[in-house]
Design a protein around this motif. Structure first.
Motif, PDB file in Angstrom:
ATOM      1  N   UNK A 158      -9.957   1.292   6.914  1.00 18.23           N
ATOM      2  CA  UNK A 158      -9.591   2.652   6.494  1.00 18.23           C
ATOM      3  C   UNK A 158      -8.788   2.601   5.187  1.00 18.23           C
ATOM      4  N   UNK A 159      -7.841   1.634   5.096  1.00 20.59           N
ATOM      5  CA  UNK A 159      -7.039   1.522   3.874  1.00 20.59           C
ATOM      6  C   UNK A 159      -7.933   1.187   2.686  1.00 20.59           C
ATOM      7  N   UNK A 178       1.903   9.420  -5.074  1.00 16.95           N
ATOM      8  CA  UNK A 178       0.833  10.391  -4.841  1.00 16.95           C
ATOM      9  C   UNK A 178       1.427  11.652  -4.226  1.00 16.95           C
ATOM     10  N   UNK A 181      -0.994   1.282   9.698  1.00 19.59           N
ATOM     11  CA  UNK A 181      -1.385  -0.081   9.312  1.00 19.59           C
ATOM     12  C   UNK A 181      -0.193  -1.029   9.498  1.00 19.59           C
ATOM     13  N   UNK A 187     -10.163  10.024  -5.298  1.00 22.99           N
ATOM     14  CA  UNK A 187     -10.271  10.727  -4.031  1.00 22.99           C
ATOM     15  C   UNK A 187     -11.081  11.990  -4.238  1.00 22.99           C
ATOM     16  N   UNK A 223      -3.253  14.519  -2.166  1.00 21.63           N
ATOM     17  CA  UNK A 223      -3.956  13.245  -2.011  1.00 21.63           C
ATOM     18  C   UNK A 223      -3.101  12.156  -1.359  1.00 21.63           C
ATOM     19  N   UNK A 249      -2.825  11.468   3.532  1.00 23.42           N
ATOM     20  CA  UNK A 249      -3.620  10.581   4.380  1.00 23.42           C
ATOM     21  C   UNK A 249      -3.218   9.118   4.188  1.00 23.42           C
ATOM     22  N   UNK A 300      -7.921  12.414  -7.928  1.00 24.27           N
ATOM     23  CA  UNK A 300      -6.787  11.568  -8.275  1.00 24.27           C
ATOM     24  C   UNK A 300      -7.175  10.117  -7.965  1.00 24.27           C
ATOM     25  N   UNK A 301      -6.866   9.186  -8.893  1.00 24.18           N
ATOM     26  CA  UNK A 301      -7.174   7.780  -8.634  1.00 24.18           C
ATOM     27  C   UNK A 301      -6.076   7.191  -7.762  1.00 24.18           C
ATOM     28  N   UNK A 302      -6.475   6.543  -6.670  1.00 19.43           N
ATOM     29  CA  UNK A 302      -5.476   5.975  -5.762  1.00 19.43           C
ATOM     30  C   UNK A 302      -5.665   4.476  -5.636  1.00 19.43           C
ATOM     31  N   UNK A 303      -4.566   3.745  -5.566  1.00 19.99           N
ATOM     32  CA  UNK A 303      -4.567   2.305  -5.276  1.00 19.99           C
ATOM     33  C   UNK A 303      -5.475   1.496  -6.196  1.00 19.99           C
ATOM     34  N   UNK A 304      -5.531   1.877  -7.477  1.00 20.90           N
ATOM     35  CA  UNK A 304      -6.343   1.083  -8.401  1.00 20.90           C
ATOM     36  C   UNK A 304      -5.482   0.030  -9.089  1.00 20.90           C
ATOM     37  N   UNK A 305      -4.165   0.071  -8.906  1.00 20.13           N
ATOM     38  CA  UNK A 305      -3.232  -0.878  -9.506  1.00 20.13           C
ATOM     39  C   UNK A 305      -3.512  -1.022 -11.008  1.00 20.13           C
ATOM     40  N   UNK A 327     -21.836 -15.298 -14.290  1.00 18.98           N
ATOM     41  CA  UNK A 327     -22.011 -14.555 -15.546  1.00 18.98           C
ATOM     42  C   UNK A 327     -21.521 -15.334 -16.766  1.00 18.98           C
ATOM     43  N   UNK A 362      -9.662   4.085   1.054  1.00 16.06           N
ATOM     44  CA  UNK A 362      -8.927   5.071   0.246  1.00 16.06           C
ATOM     45  C   UNK A 362      -8.813   4.639  -1.212  1.00 16.06           C
ATOM     46  N   UNK A 420     -16.944 -10.531  -6.678  1.00 15.63           N
ATOM     47  CA  UNK A 420     -15.666 -11.132  -6.262  1.00 15.63           C
ATOM     48  C   UNK A 420     -15.255 -10.613  -4.883  1.00 15.63           C
ATOM     49  N   UNK A 435      -2.012   6.508   7.041  1.00 17.80           N
ATOM     50  CA  UNK A 435      -2.744   5.249   7.200  1.00 17.80           C
ATOM     51  C   UNK A 435      -1.814   4.056   6.994  1.00 17.80           C
ATOM     52  N   UNK A 495       0.842  -1.202   0.000  1.00 11.59           N
ATOM     53  CA  UNK A 495       0.000   0.000   0.000  1.00 11.59           C
ATOM     54  C   UNK A 495       0.876   1.250   0.000  1.00 11.59           C
ATOM     55  N   UNK A 522     -19.450  -7.211 -11.694  1.00 10.16           N
ATOM     56  CA  UNK A 522     -18.939  -8.488 -11.198  1.00 10.16           C
ATOM     57  C   UNK A 522     -17.834  -8.286 -10.158  1.00 10.16           C
ATOM     58  N   UNK A 581       2.660   1.471  -3.432  1.00 13.16           N
ATOM     59  CA  UNK A 581       1.761   1.932  -4.498  1.00 13.16           C
ATOM     60  C   UNK A 581       1.444   3.425  -4.322  1.00 13.16           C
ATOM     61  N   UNK A 620      -7.458  -2.002   8.216  1.00 13.16           N
ATOM     62  CA  UNK A 620      -7.802  -2.604   6.924  1.00 13.16           C
ATOM     63  C   UNK A 620      -8.975  -1.842   6.303  1.00 13.16           C
ATOM     64  N   UNK A 628     -19.845 -17.915  -7.804  1.00 15.70           N
ATOM     65  CA  UNK A 628     -19.506 -16.515  -8.050  1.00 15.70           C
ATOM     66  C   UNK A 628     -18.786 -16.356  -9.395  1.00 15.70           C
TER      67      UNK A 628
END
Lengths: 153, 506
Positions: free
Chosen positions: B177-178, A30, A51, B185, A40, A43, B190-195, A97, B181, B415, A47, A23, B411, A26, B175, A93
């Motif tokens: 809170x993470x 930012x 964590x 945001x 951004x 925080x 800004x896109x965060x942690x979308x890998x 689909x 995020x 998952x 965290x 985390x 979907x 990654x 877990x 699951x």
């Protein structure tokens, strides 16, 4: 029992630590901004660090606590039934689909009720048709939801 | 005065057909999930969440709240009849409830319980009505510093006073809170942690997480140990009337329990469970029949039952007036508000009086409905105990999956549901609390928002967060609680263990 508890909690903490580090990694790109104009990234950084520290705390607590708790996982038949059911749910699951709601649900309910309930094929089939119809009626007729269709349709 | 005007307006809203129906469905489902083995009020409220998307926000909140307080009635029925608590707040009820059943007084006990629950809810609701305008005005002084303090302190205190040790609460909290995020945001998109995975841009959805952790995981525990369908007695309505003696002994516990519950509901922690425990301890000291406690004294049922219902009622106050849920079920109510684009907080009573007062008024109506459902119609719920667990389990798995899918036709959510189910099962086995995960997931983004707003406002001065009076007081109380719990642990080791047996709020 307490051994399972210690190992299980330590493993959970270790997994948590790996996730926390991933985390933080990654989130490294930012923008942090400055305190007067926080970006951004600020925080997630806080965290991620907490964590990671909490995960280390979980591992330490699991290995060092004087009074360990007890965790009892099922054994034998019970364990087998649990794993089979979990697996069936995952297959459901993944296939819902592909096979579509109707077929996938009929198969899941027949399999589940046969495994858990020790009931006849007839009863299982009847419950499958019943549950599938009720859920279909509520979601499609009442709520107007589009349920997954088979890929060939 | 404004409270009475507000409440009258609220009754106007609560009596709209849609809202009456929502309350009826809510309390009936609540009683049902309270009674049914393997599915608690929290799992039930999570499963109903996707259905509420299509409703008006008021009806949605009324229905979920109905499940919450309705579950308090149903959960106790099985405590009394079978010695099996339907949810944690009813654990205490087994102590005297089941011995009463063995003495052949099951009917009157259920009667006293239902009336006591309703009385307690009414007392709590009247206090709530009188208090809320004051609370809302108090809330108007809230800025980012106060919100940041109230949410952060709430989570810290919750982690400290809930069952289990500190890390058992903090780990799931972080877990949550993470996870909160993930996705775009709110401030700068800004896109965060979308890998790099596109569907994650919209963020994770609460529904699959809540249903997986609480609904599906509970079914899996049922699979592991299916047990047998219990044999329950028939209960006839005319055998339910309590004797004059039983009435006389119940009034005191009802009143005391209601007040205890009301206060506990306003505080962070598993309030319904803790208040029923506190009420039981009090009755042991002061009740008329204290000598019989534990062997079938009606006070041991009347007090705790009143307490947990009063707590369930007053617990709505922090949610509606501050946007602060103290338990996972209340967090779902908060989430339902946010899903409908309504910002919970101190402005809610003035900006959306229809929701605020409508929900409060609906709780008066809902408790009357529960009285009818639980006394003349008790037979239906008792016969529901005969539903075989294999049928219930299959039904829940299908509704969980389809309900999750229907929320966003996505979907990915399905998952996530499967993942959350495994996690919910394992975490429960290993003694981690699950409620903090939901609370962290919902409050995390709010905390970030207030933190960043506060930093902007104060030009980066961190002392801003502690120097304003309300915020300073909150931090002070939090530190006092933490130190207090520590001291308590040192002096009375057994207290923490006793709290641990109550476990976290399910």
């Amino acid at each position: 029992m307490t051994r399972t508890w210690r190992i299980g909690r330590a493993a959970a903490g270790a997994l948590g630590l790996i996730f926390a580090l991933l985390y933080l990694f990654e989130g490294r790109n930012l923008a942090l901004g400055r305190l007067r104009a926080p970006g951004p990234g600020i925080f997630p950084l806080v965290v991620g660090v907490i964590f990671a520290l909490v995960s280390i705390g979980v591992i330490a607590d699991a290995l060092l606590a004087k009074t360990a708790g007890a965790a009892s996982f099922p054994k034998g038949e019970d364990l087998k039934r649990l794993l089979v059911t979990f697996a069936a749910f995952f297959v459901y699951v993944l296939l819902i689909n592909v096979l579509g709601f109707l077929i996938a649900t009929l198969l899941l309910v027949i399999f589940y009720t046969r495994t858990v309930g020790r009931i006849s094929w007839l009863q299982a089939g009847a419950s499958a048709i019943g549950i599938t119809l009720v859920v279909w009626a509520v979601f499609v007729l009442v709520l107007g939801v589009k349920l997954p269709l088979p890929i060939w349709s | 005065m404004e409270a009475i005007y507000g409440l009258l307006q609220g009754f106007g809203v609560a009596f709209l057909p849609e809202n009456l129906l929502a309350a009826l469905i809510g309390v009936a489902l609540g009683t049902a999930v309270g009674v049914l083995p393997g599915l608690g009020p929290l799992g039930g409220a999570a499963l109903i969440l996707p259905f509420t998307y299509a409703m008006s926000p008021t009806a949605a909140i009324i229905m979920i709240a109905g499940i919450y307080y309705g579950g308090m009635y149903g959960g106790s029925t099985t405590s009394v009849l079978l010695n099996v608590p339907g949810e944690t707040a009813s654990v205490v009820t087994t102590l005297d409830g089941y011995p009463l059943t063995q003495k052949g007084r099951a009917g009157p006990t259920l009667f006293i319980m239902a009336v006591g629950s309703a009385v307690a809810s009414f007392i709590s609701l009247i206090l709530v009505t009188l208090w809320s305008p004051w609370l809302a005005r108090f809330g108007l002084n809230f800025g980012p510093a106060e919100f940041f303090a109230v949410m952060t302190c709430g989570l810290i205190v919750l982690s400290r006073v809930s069952g289990g040790n500190l890390v058992s609460n903090l780990f799931p909290l972080m877990i949550g809170i993470a996870a909160g995020t993930i996705g775009q945001e709110a401030v700068s998109s800004v896109a965060r942690f979308t890998f790099g995975y596109f569907p994650l841009i919209a963020g994770l959805e609460l529904t699959p997480i809540a249903i997986g952790l609480f609904g599906v995981a509970e079914i899996m525990r049922l699979v592991e140990n299916p047990g047998s369908t219990p044999k329950v007695m028939r209960i006839r309505v005319r055998d339910m009337l309590p004797s004059r003696e039983e009435w006389r002994r119940s009034w005191g516990p009802w009143g005391r329990g209601s007040l205890i519950g009301f206060v506990f509901g306003l505080l962070p922690g598993p309030s319904a469970a803790l208040s029923s425990y506190a009420s039981y301890q009090l009755e042991k000291k002061v009740a008329i029949g204290r000598a019989e406690m534990g062997k079938g004294a009606i006070e041991g049922v009347a007090g705790p039952e009143a307490a947990n219902n009063a707590a369930a009622t007053s617990g709505m106050i922090p949610v509606l007036s501050l946007g602060l849920p103290f338990s996972a079920t209340l967090a779902l109510i908060l989430a339902a508000l946010m899903i409908h684009g309504i910002q919970p907080g101190p402005l809610l009573p003035t900006q959306h009086p229809d929701i605020f007062w409508g929900v409060i008024a609906s709780m008066f109506v809902g408790n009357l409905m529960l009285l009818v459902l639980n006394i003349p119609m008790i037979g239906i719920w008792v016969s529901m105990l005969r539903v075989p667990s294999w049928l219930l389990g299959a039904f829940v798995l299908v509704v969980a999956t389809v309900g999750t899918y229907s929320a966003r036709n996505n979907m990915l959510d399905v998952y996530v549901l499967a993942g959350a189910a495994v996690m919910g099962y394992l975490f429960h086995k290993l003694g981690f609390s699950l409620a903090p995960l939901i609370l962290g997931f919902i409050l995390g983004p709010e905390i970030e928002k207030h933190l960043r707003q506060g930093l902007f406002l104060s030009r980066g001065d961190l002392t801003y967060f502690v120097e304003r009076p309300i915020a300073a007081a909150l931090w002070g109380i939090t530190i006092a609680v933490i130190v207090g719990v520590l001291l308590l642990r040192v002096f009375r080791r057994d207290v923490s263990q006793r709290l641990a047996t109550l476990e976290a709020d399910p």
